[in-house]
Structures are given as structure tokens and as C-alpha cells.
Design a protein around this motif. Structure first.
Motif, PDB file in Angstrom:
ATOM      1  N   GLU A 112       0.871  -1.230   0.021  1.00 36.03           N
ATOM      2  CA  GLU A 112       0.159  -0.002   0.082  1.00 36.03           C
ATOM      3  C   GLU A 112       0.824   1.323  -0.100  1.00 36.03           C
ATOM      4  O   GLU A 112       0.722   2.121  -0.786  1.00 36.03           O
ATOM      5  CB  GLU A 112      -0.907  -0.062   1.110  1.00 36.03           C
ATOM      6  N   ILE A 113       1.874   1.299   0.746  1.00 39.13           N
ATOM      7  CA  ILE A 113       2.725   2.578   0.890  1.00 39.13           C
ATOM      8  C   ILE A 113       3.659   2.621  -0.287  1.00 39.13           C
ATOM      9  O   ILE A 113       3.442   3.893  -0.874  1.00 39.13           O
ATOM     10  CB  ILE A 113       3.647   2.407   2.158  1.00 39.13           C
ATOM     11  N   ASN A 114       4.332   1.628  -0.706  1.00 43.28           N
ATOM     12  CA  ASN A 114       5.248   1.626  -2.018  1.00 43.28           C
ATOM     13  C   ASN A 114       4.301   2.076  -3.147  1.00 43.28           C
ATOM     14  O   ASN A 114       4.967   2.711  -4.195  1.00 43.28           O
ATOM     15  CB  ASN A 114       6.136   0.569  -2.156  1.00 43.28           C
ATOM     16  N   GLU A 115       2.951   1.682  -3.421  1.00 39.67           N
ATOM     17  CA  GLU A 115       2.190   1.916  -4.285  1.00 39.67           C
ATOM     18  C   GLU A 115       2.141   3.772  -4.514  1.00 39.67           C
ATOM     19  O   GLU A 115       2.226   4.030  -5.620  1.00 39.67           O
ATOM     20  CB  GLU A 115       0.790   1.234  -4.337  1.00 39.67           C
ATOM     21  N   VAL A 116       2.069   4.115  -3.508  1.00 41.09           N
ATOM     22  CA  VAL A 116       1.788   5.501  -3.336  1.00 41.09           C
ATOM     23  C   VAL A 116       3.302   6.360  -3.454  1.00 41.09           C
ATOM     24  O   VAL A 116       3.201   7.553  -4.405  1.00 41.09           O
ATOM     25  CB  VAL A 116       1.030   6.019  -2.243  1.00 41.09           C
ATOM     26  N   HIS A 117       4.177   5.803  -2.733  1.00 38.38           N
ATOM     27  CA  HIS A 117       5.471   6.604  -2.654  1.00 38.38           C
ATOM     28  C   HIS A 117       6.673   6.053  -3.273  1.00 38.38           C
ATOM     29  O   HIS A 117       7.722   6.594  -3.084  1.00 38.38           O
ATOM     30  CB  HIS A 117       5.514   6.677  -0.953  1.00 38.38           C
ATOM     31  N   GLY A 118       6.593   4.905  -3.923  1.00 35.13           N
ATOM     32  CA  GLY A 118       7.582   4.293  -4.573  1.00 35.13           C
ATOM     33  C   GLY A 118       8.238   3.048  -3.798  1.00 35.13           C
ATOM     34  O   GLY A 118       8.070   3.084  -2.458  1.00 35.13           O
ATOM     35  N   GLU A 119       9.098   2.580  -4.280  1.00 35.42           N
ATOM     36  CA  GLU A 119       9.521   1.237  -3.891  1.00 35.42           C
ATOM     37  C   GLU A 119      10.452   1.289  -2.931  1.00 35.42           C
ATOM     38  O   GLU A 119      10.529   0.037  -2.102  1.00 35.42           O
ATOM     39  CB  GLU A 119       9.888   0.237  -5.252  1.00 35.42           C
ATOM     40  N   LYS A 120      11.136   2.498  -2.653  1.00 37.79           N
ATOM     41  CA  LYS A 120      11.898   2.522  -1.426  1.00 37.79           C
ATOM     42  C   LYS A 120      11.169   3.112  -0.002  1.00 37.79           C
ATOM     43  O   LYS A 120      12.159   3.642   0.463  1.00 37.79           O
ATOM     44  CB  LYS A 120      13.160   3.242  -2.032  1.00 37.79           C
ATOM     45  N   ALA A 121      10.084   3.355  -0.304  1.00 41.18           N
ATOM     46  CA  ALA A 121       9.517   4.174   0.852  1.00 41.18           C
ATOM     47  C   ALA A 121       9.338   3.051   2.185  1.00 41.18           C
ATOM     48  O   ALA A 121       9.303   3.742   3.214  1.00 41.18           O
ATOM     49  CB  ALA A 121       8.169   4.758   0.445  1.00 41.18           C
ATOM     50  N   ALA A 122       9.222   1.920   1.843  1.00 44.64           N
ATOM     51  CA  ALA A 122       8.741   0.970   3.059  1.00 44.64           C
ATOM     52  C   ALA A 122       9.337  -0.385   2.874  1.00 44.64           C
ATOM     53  O   ALA A 122       9.503  -0.905   1.888  1.00 44.64           O
ATOM     54  CB  ALA A 122       7.220   0.808   3.048  1.00 44.64           C
TER      55      ALA A 122
END
Length: 272
Positions: A65-75
Motif C-alpha cells: 500500500e505504501i510503496n504503491e503511493v510513494h515508490g518502492e523505496k518508501a517502506a
């Protein structure tokens, strides 16, 4: 250039940052409820977040959910049973390997299992020991393991999640209430010890919040309880706790240390 804002020409006086951009945060119990809301909020504000919880699928879902919004290095997801010391060590090692350090630690993982004075002895002992391991001992251990990196980062932030059960209590939750009171004591001791080292330690006591832990209560009972006991007359939502957690982790909150903050709609200040 002419100033047409009507606010004068003075520079702003405030100097302290309200940004967690690029800060590296661990959130335990982050696959649901308040932990999930906290992980999402920190990512929304630009932090890099480690989502730690039980269950590979549950952890992966939140990371997705997080990486879908903020990119693959966000979480980053790390499956972790906080009651197991080796898994806490692994959590810190994986975080440092991925993010290069730790700026923020949110000790959110917790369990609530009914037990009381009249419980059969073996069952009581098992529930008591496991509740203490998950709710308070894990927090002390994880602080110790993460501390070298929090110190190296400068301006480290630790937020321990307790409960209003540390302040007021109901029957049948002996180990839960005792463990959450332990979290408030742990927080104060750590705050005194670490404050001079530029690491602040604070505690949040959520009240009645709509999470998996309160799902067992029917909605109609929640509504009656809230109308009778909570001045704002409703249950809270996880993000309302997450927002307070974020506030305590801001660089601007550097002089807030050792506090125990109820996020409870006024529950604990109401007499009748």
C-alpha cells in the motif's frame, strides 16, 4: 519587490522543523490498526518506514500500500514476533541494512488477553508472561538494540504506545493493565536516562479506538459506552493516535520528553 500580502516585511521567527522527510522509522505492530495508520502517515510525510509485525502476508500488504503511493523505496517489511529477542535483533539489523540507520522508533505492538485473579494457575501464568513479553519487555529490548543508531542519528525519537488502561482499569485485564502501566514507567525512566543524549522518549495512551482489539464489542455497545464515558461522544480512529505519534517525532518537539499523553476524547478526565 513590493509586499502585497498585508503581513509586513519581517522574516518568520520560527526556526524548528516540522518535517520528518527522509527520517528512518521503525513501527512495530504496523500491519493493522494504529500501527498501520502510523506507518502510512510517516510515509505520507516523507519518512522511510519499516513495517514490522506478525504474518508475512499482512506485512507485505501494508508495504505494498505504501510503496504503491510513494515508490518502492518508501517502506520495508520485516516479519517480527516482538516477544522473541532474536527477531528484535534481526529487525534492527534489517532496518540498518536497508535505511543506513534509525531516527525514530515507535513501539506499538501489543496484545490484550483476558485474565484475572480466579484463573486456573497454568493459564494465568502463561497469559501473564506472554503479555509482559509482548507489551513491555519487547519495548525495553528494542530500545536497547536500536539505541546506538538513534544516538548516532542525533535527535532520535522514541514513542511507546501504552493505553488508558495504565491510568484507569477494568476487571479481567490484569496483565494488560499491569503491562501498560509498565510502559509508562519505562518511558519515564528512559526519558530521564536519554534526554541528555539528544534522544527523547514519550508515551501515548490511546483510549477507545476502532481497531481489531475493540472489534469484539458490538457497535451499539461502543456507541452507548462513548455517549456515557467519552466527552467527545465517540470512539477514536487509528489516524488520530498516529497524528499524535507523528507530532512527538518532529524535530520541533525536541523539548517534549517523558510525557504520557492520553489520546482518548477526554475519557480519563471525566469523573461521572
Amino acid at each position: 519587490m513590493e509586499n502585497t500580502s498585508g503581513r509586513g516585511t519581517s522574516r518568520r521567527i520560527s526556526t524548528l522543523s516540522r518535517s520528518v522527510e527522509d527520517r528512518r522509522a521503525i513501527v512495530t505492530g504496523a500491519a493493522s490498526g494504529m500501527g498501520r495508520a502510523t506507518a502510512h502517515l510517516f510515509a505520507d510525510e516523507g519518512a522511510r518506514v519499516v513495517v514490522a509485525d506478525l504474518g508475512e502476508d499482512r506485512v507485505a500488504a501494508v508495504v505494498g500500500e505504501i510503496n504503491e503511493v510513494h515508490g518502492e523505496k518508501a517502506a520495508l517489511g520485516v516479519v517480527c514476533d516482538v516477544a522473541e529477542r532474536a527477531q528484535l535483533v534481526n529487525l534492527v539489523e534489517r532496518t540498518v541494512e536497508w535505511a543506513g540507520g534509525i531516527d525514530i522508533l515507535v513501539n506499538n505492538a501489543g496484545i490484550s488477553v483476558p485474565n484475572d485473579s480466579f484463573q486456573e494457575e497454568d493459564e494465568f501464568e502463561a497469559v501473564w508472561a506472554h503479555t509482559m513479553d509482548v507489551n513491555v519487555t519487547s519495548q525495553a529490548r528494542l530500545v536497547r538494540y536500536a539505541l546506538p543508531y538513534l544516538l548516532a542519528a542525533g535527535g532520535g525519537r522514541i514513542v511507546n504506545i501504552a493505553s488508558t488502561e495504565a491510568i484507569m482499569s477494568m476487571a479481567g485485564l490484569m496483565s494488560y493493565s499491569a503491562s501498560k502501566a509498565g510502559v509508562t514507567g519505562l518511558t519515564k525512566s528512559l526519558a530521564v536516562e536519554l534526554g541528555s543524549r539528544d534522544v527523547t522518549v514519550n508515551c501515548i495512551c490511546p483510549g477507545p479506538i476502532r481497531t481489531a482489539m475493540t472489534e469484539r464489542f458490538p457497535d451499539e455497545k461502543k456507541e452507548v459506552y462513548a455517549r456515557r464515558r467519552v466527552p467527545v461522544r465517540r470512539y477514536g480512529i487509528p489516524e488520530e493516535v498516529a497524528q499524535m505519534t507523528l507530532n512527538l517525532c518532529l524535530p520541533a518537539s525536541s523539548y517534549v520528553n517523558g510525557v504520557v499523553i492520553p489520546v482518548d476524547g477526554g475519557l480519563t478526565i471525566r469523573h461521572i
